[in-house]
Enzyme design. Sequence first.
Site, PDB file in Angstrom:
ATOM      1  CG  ASP A  20      20.730  28.426  60.188  1.00 58.28           C
ATOM      2  OD1 ASP A  20      21.009  29.625  60.446  1.00 58.28           O
ATOM      3  OD2 ASP A  20      21.539  27.644  59.673  1.00 58.28           O
TER       4      ASP A  20
ATOM      5  CB  ALA B  61      26.779  19.537  65.896  1.00 58.20           C
ATOM      6  NE  ARG B  62      33.033  20.865  66.627  1.00 59.52           N
ATOM      7  CZ  ARG B  62      33.319  19.891  65.777  1.00 59.52           C
ATOM      8  NH1 ARG B  62      32.825  18.697  65.971  1.00 59.52           N
ATOM      9  NH2 ARG B  62      34.092  20.107  64.750  1.00 59.52           N
TER      10      ARG B  62
ATOM     11  CD  GLU C 189      34.998  14.013  71.398  1.00 58.86           C
ATOM     12  OE1 GLU C 189      35.915  13.834  70.582  1.00 58.86           O
ATOM     13  OE2 GLU C 189      33.867  14.355  71.063  1.00 58.86           O
TER      14      GLU C 189
ATOM     15  CG  HIS D  21      34.413  13.148  67.384  1.00 60.43           C
ATOM     16  ND1 HIS D  21      34.762  14.197  68.183  1.00 60.43           N
ATOM     17  CD2 HIS D  21      34.086  13.704  66.198  1.00 60.43           C
ATOM     18  CE1 HIS D  21      34.665  15.330  67.499  1.00 60.43           C
ATOM     19  NE2 HIS D  21      34.249  15.045  66.301  1.00 60.43           N
TER      20      HIS D  21
END
Length: 160
Positions: A16, A76-77, A105, A124
């Site tokens: 990060d 996450a994504r 989705e 999800h």
Amino acid sequence: VAEYFRVLGAKVLAFDKYFDPGKAGELGVELTDLKTLVAESDVVSLHLPVTPETRGIFRREHFDLLKDGAVFVNSARAALYDEQELAEALHSNRFSAYLDVYAREPLDPKHPFHSLPNVYVSSHIAGTNDVMYERMGLDAVNTLREYFETGVLRDSRERS
């Protein structure tokens, strides 16, 4: 997540660019670059937001660096990597993937992830837990309080 792994005695690496190294040290987390993290980790779990800088950050070269027997987790994504590249890399059967989010989705029943024996899919639901419900409730209360105090309704993502 780092706390859960540390309790199990794991060395926790993180990538990060904006995380305070002092805070990382307090949490028992070692900051490193993405390639080192991927090459040295038994479990790689994505927790980045999607920004112009992070969209597609995880590429085929990173999947190729994963250790044999490693586990790749994404709750996450899906925009953080290319699903086709991941599916192709998973065909090697060198590592497993646990996936909770997808580019489209719900996940199409004909998607390659469904036919790979080393892929575990969920719908999800990774954030569905008591902590999430508490945060949502607090966020709703704070949003309403701010609206009634200022007359301004802001998206909760605008707060820091």
